[in-house]
Design a protein around this motif. Sequence first.
Motif, PDB file in Angstrom:
ATOM      1  N   LEU A 232      -3.078  -1.458  10.634  1.00  0.00           N
ATOM      2  CA  LEU A 232      -2.384  -0.174  10.526  1.00  0.00           C
ATOM      3  C   LEU A 232      -3.245   0.874   9.829  1.00  0.00           C
ATOM      4  CD1 LEU A 232       1.183  -1.459   9.613  1.00  0.00           C
ATOM      5  CD2 LEU A 232       0.540  -0.265  11.727  1.00  0.00           C
ATOM      6  N   ASP A 233      -4.036   0.448   8.861  1.00  0.00           N
ATOM      7  CA  ASP A 233      -4.966   1.385   8.225  1.00  0.00           C
ATOM      8  C   ASP A 233      -5.940   1.955   9.252  1.00  0.00           C
ATOM      9  OD1 ASP A 233      -4.028   1.389   5.606  1.00  0.00           O
ATOM     10  OD2 ASP A 233      -5.195  -0.379   5.040  1.00  0.00           O
ATOM     11  N   GLY A 234      -6.444   1.065  10.121  1.00  0.00           N
ATOM     12  CA  GLY A 234      -7.373   1.506  11.151  1.00  0.00           C
ATOM     13  C   GLY A 234      -6.729   2.401  12.194  1.00  0.00           C
ATOM     14  N   LEU A 235      -5.425   2.207  12.381  1.00  0.00           N
ATOM     15  CA  LEU A 235      -4.690   3.000  13.380  1.00  0.00           C
ATOM     16  C   LEU A 235      -4.102   4.283  12.792  1.00  0.00           C
ATOM     17  CD1 LEU A 235      -2.802  -0.006  15.022  1.00  0.00           C
ATOM     18  CD2 LEU A 235      -4.549   1.397  16.163  1.00  0.00           C
ATOM     19  N   GLY A 236      -4.269   4.468  11.494  1.00  0.00           N
ATOM     20  CA  GLY A 236      -3.729   5.669  10.865  1.00  0.00           C
ATOM     21  C   GLY A 236      -2.225   5.680  10.761  1.00  0.00           C
ATOM     22  N   ARG A 237      -1.598   4.501  10.603  1.00  0.00           N
ATOM     23  CA  ARG A 237      -0.136   4.406  10.503  1.00  0.00           C
ATOM     24  C   ARG A 237       0.269   3.673   9.210  1.00  0.00           C
ATOM     25  NH1 ARG A 237       2.746   5.159  15.209  1.00  0.00           N
ATOM     26  NH2 ARG A 237       4.522   5.140  13.773  1.00  0.00           N
ATOM     27  N   PRO A 238      -0.152   4.160   8.051  1.00  0.00           N
ATOM     28  CA  PRO A 238       0.139   3.450   6.791  1.00  0.00           C
ATOM     29  C   PRO A 238       1.617   3.372   6.454  1.00  0.00           C
ATOM     30  CG  PRO A 238      -0.715   5.654   6.344  1.00  0.00           C
ATOM     31  CD  PRO A 238      -0.883   5.416   7.815  1.00  0.00           C
ATOM     32  N   GLU A 239       2.438   4.250   7.051  1.00  0.00           N
ATOM     33  CA  GLU A 239       3.867   4.237   6.727  1.00  0.00           C
ATOM     34  C   GLU A 239       4.570   2.972   7.218  1.00  0.00           C
ATOM     35  OE1 GLU A 239       3.716   5.956  10.889  1.00  0.00           O
ATOM     36  OE2 GLU A 239       2.487   6.020   9.063  1.00  0.00           O
ATOM     37  N   LEU A 240       3.916   2.214   8.105  1.00  0.00           N
ATOM     38  CA  LEU A 240       4.502   0.980   8.630  1.00  0.00           C
ATOM     39  C   LEU A 240       4.043  -0.259   7.857  1.00  0.00           C
ATOM     40  CD1 LEU A 240       4.206   1.617  12.480  1.00  0.00           C
ATOM     41  CD2 LEU A 240       6.274   1.717  11.079  1.00  0.00           C
ATOM     42  N   LYS A 241       3.187  -0.083   6.870  1.00  0.00           N
ATOM     43  CA  LYS A 241       2.648  -1.229   6.136  1.00  0.00           C
ATOM     44  C   LYS A 241       3.735  -1.929   5.312  1.00  0.00           C
ATOM     45  CE  LYS A 241      -1.296  -0.612   4.024  1.00  0.00           C
ATOM     46  NZ  LYS A 241      -2.390   0.009   3.238  1.00  0.00           N
ATOM     47  N   GLY A 242       3.570  -3.225   5.175  1.00  0.00           N
ATOM     48  CA  GLY A 242       4.470  -4.012   4.343  1.00  0.00           C
ATOM     49  C   GLY A 242       5.819  -4.313   4.950  1.00  0.00           C
ATOM     50  N   LYS A 243       5.970  -4.100   6.242  1.00  0.00           N
ATOM     51  CA  LYS A 243       7.260  -4.326   6.897  1.00  0.00           C
ATOM     52  C   LYS A 243       7.248  -5.498   7.883  1.00  0.00           C
ATOM     53  CE  LYS A 243       8.575   0.577   6.686  1.00  0.00           C
ATOM     54  NZ  LYS A 243       9.014   1.764   7.467  1.00  0.00           N
ATOM     55  N   ALA A 244       6.082  -5.830   8.393  1.00  0.00           N
ATOM     56  CA  ALA A 244       6.001  -6.798   9.492  1.00  0.00           C
ATOM     57  C   ALA A 244       6.363  -8.214   9.071  1.00  0.00           C
ATOM     58  CB  ALA A 244       4.597  -6.782  10.097  1.00  0.00           C
ATOM     59  N   GLY A 245       5.886  -8.657   7.889  1.00  0.00           N
ATOM     60  CA  GLY A 245       6.100 -10.038   7.476  1.00  0.00           C
ATOM     61  C   GLY A 245       7.571 -10.399   7.383  1.00  0.00           C
ATOM     62  N   VAL A 246       8.344  -9.550   6.719  1.00  0.00           N
ATOM     63  CA  VAL A 246       9.778  -9.805   6.571  1.00  0.00           C
ATOM     64  C   VAL A 246      10.493  -9.684   7.908  1.00  0.00           C
ATOM     65  CG1 VAL A 246      11.916  -8.877   5.581  1.00  0.00           C
ATOM     66  CG2 VAL A 246       9.900  -9.202   4.131  1.00  0.00           C
ATOM     67  N   ALA A 247      10.149  -8.662   8.698  1.00  0.00           N
ATOM     68  CA  ALA A 247      10.795  -8.490  10.005  1.00  0.00           C
ATOM     69  C   ALA A 247      10.539  -9.699  10.902  1.00  0.00           C
ATOM     70  CB  ALA A 247      10.284  -7.218  10.683  1.00  0.00           C
ATOM     71  N   ASN A 248       9.322 -10.184  10.911  1.00  0.00           N
ATOM     72  CA  ASN A 248       8.953 -11.345  11.723  1.00  0.00           C
ATOM     73  C   ASN A 248       9.758 -12.573  11.290  1.00  0.00           C
ATOM     74  OD1 ASN A 248       7.195 -12.377  13.826  1.00  0.00           O
ATOM     75  ND2 ASN A 248       5.992 -13.401  12.238  1.00  0.00           N
ATOM     76  N   ALA A 249       9.875 -12.778   9.981  1.00  0.00           N
ATOM     77  CA  ALA A 249      10.618 -13.933   9.472  1.00  0.00           C
ATOM     78  C   ALA A 249      12.114 -13.813   9.781  1.00  0.00           C
ATOM     79  CB  ALA A 249      10.398 -14.061   7.968  1.00  0.00           C
ATOM     80  N   ARG A 250      12.648 -12.601   9.670  1.00  0.00           N
ATOM     81  CA  ARG A 250      14.062 -12.417  10.000  1.00  0.00           C
ATOM     82  C   ARG A 250      14.347 -12.750  11.460  1.00  0.00           C
ATOM     83  NH1 ARG A 250      14.849  -6.748   6.530  1.00  0.00           N
ATOM     84  NH2 ARG A 250      15.545  -7.757   4.596  1.00  0.00           N
ATOM     85  N   LEU A 251      13.428 -12.391  12.335  1.00  0.00           N
ATOM     86  CA  LEU A 251      13.618 -12.704  13.752  1.00  0.00           C
ATOM     87  C   LEU A 251      13.443 -14.196  14.009  1.00  0.00           C
ATOM     88  CD1 LEU A 251      11.905  -9.601  15.393  1.00  0.00           C
ATOM     89  CD2 LEU A 251      14.346 -10.040  15.035  1.00  0.00           C
TER      90      LEU A 251
END
Length: 363
Positions: A215-234
Amino acid sequence: MSEILNKLSGQGVSIWLDDISRERLRTGDLEQLIREKNVVGVTSNPTIFASALSKGDAYDTQMHDLAVRGVDVGEAVRSITTYDIRWAADVLRPVYDATGGHDGRVSLEVDPRLARDSDKTIAEARALWWLVDRPNLFIKIPATLEGLPAITQAISEGISVNVTLIFSLERYRQVMDAWLAGLEAARAKGLDLATIESVASFFVSRVDTEIDKRLDGLGRPELKGKAGVANARLAYAAFEDVMNSERWQELRAAGARPQRPLWASTGVKNPDYADTMYVDELVAPGTVNTMPEKTLDAVADHGQISGDTIRPFYEQAWNIMAELKEAGVDYDDVVRVLEDEGVDKFEASWNELLESVTKNLVP
């Protein structure tokens, strides 16, 4: 006891310690954690053992005896690790008895160099199961493609399995299918399904580490720190799907127990994130959270346990995954990289363990 940890346990989350060492066992530290921190299980891995052997003198006497006997390094490592696991299993045996085998479990991993070989993995699983000889043992088998048949075979033989290194939702579904197939084979052999336990270790923080970097490389820092929990919830949603299936209901009627989701890699890697986030945000009944002691202490001190933090957030989790895809994050590539890195890291730790033992095998 910590009121916060009591609350977490009361929500149906089993608290396991992601650590083991001879020093922790001989000082009674593990028994203290059981009494005071609600710890009802222990997990280990090659990295944990490599670290344990690098500190103090707890292994010196056994190492000396192994050297006098002239054993090779492979047998030495197996003797050292199974000694600790057997001891920990005995410490946790009262928990195992009190919970009817639900908890009080200790996990030991097969040699990670075998992760891409089904036949060698199952042979190692059988050997470790026999060598430890404790009913509250879990044999850890990695969730590689080659590990799937080994999971089925081990379960079919009555060996309780902790499936490790799960990162992707697709692989998790394959793991549950392998586990169900093993139970069906065990039932056909007339085994008592109630004695066969399993957990599926779904890794959390490593997902954020890899995706945050992208996400840093893609210029989308506002999405950081969300994937791990979302993935586990699914992943929990996928677990619920299986629990509602006719296939599972038939096995349950025959005495089988669920394969509980276990949240692994719950130590926060990014200091900008709350140090209890992978516990606070992954609370649901019938789960396990295995924590390094630093995370356990943080939760006991200031964890925010506020009821079920998984099932009310399925839609949010799907939306986060969709946003990540739209931002250019290739989920399939992420989980492939993480699996390969996970196997490589454990293999590197195993080699470090072998080197450490080789140096210390001095009569």
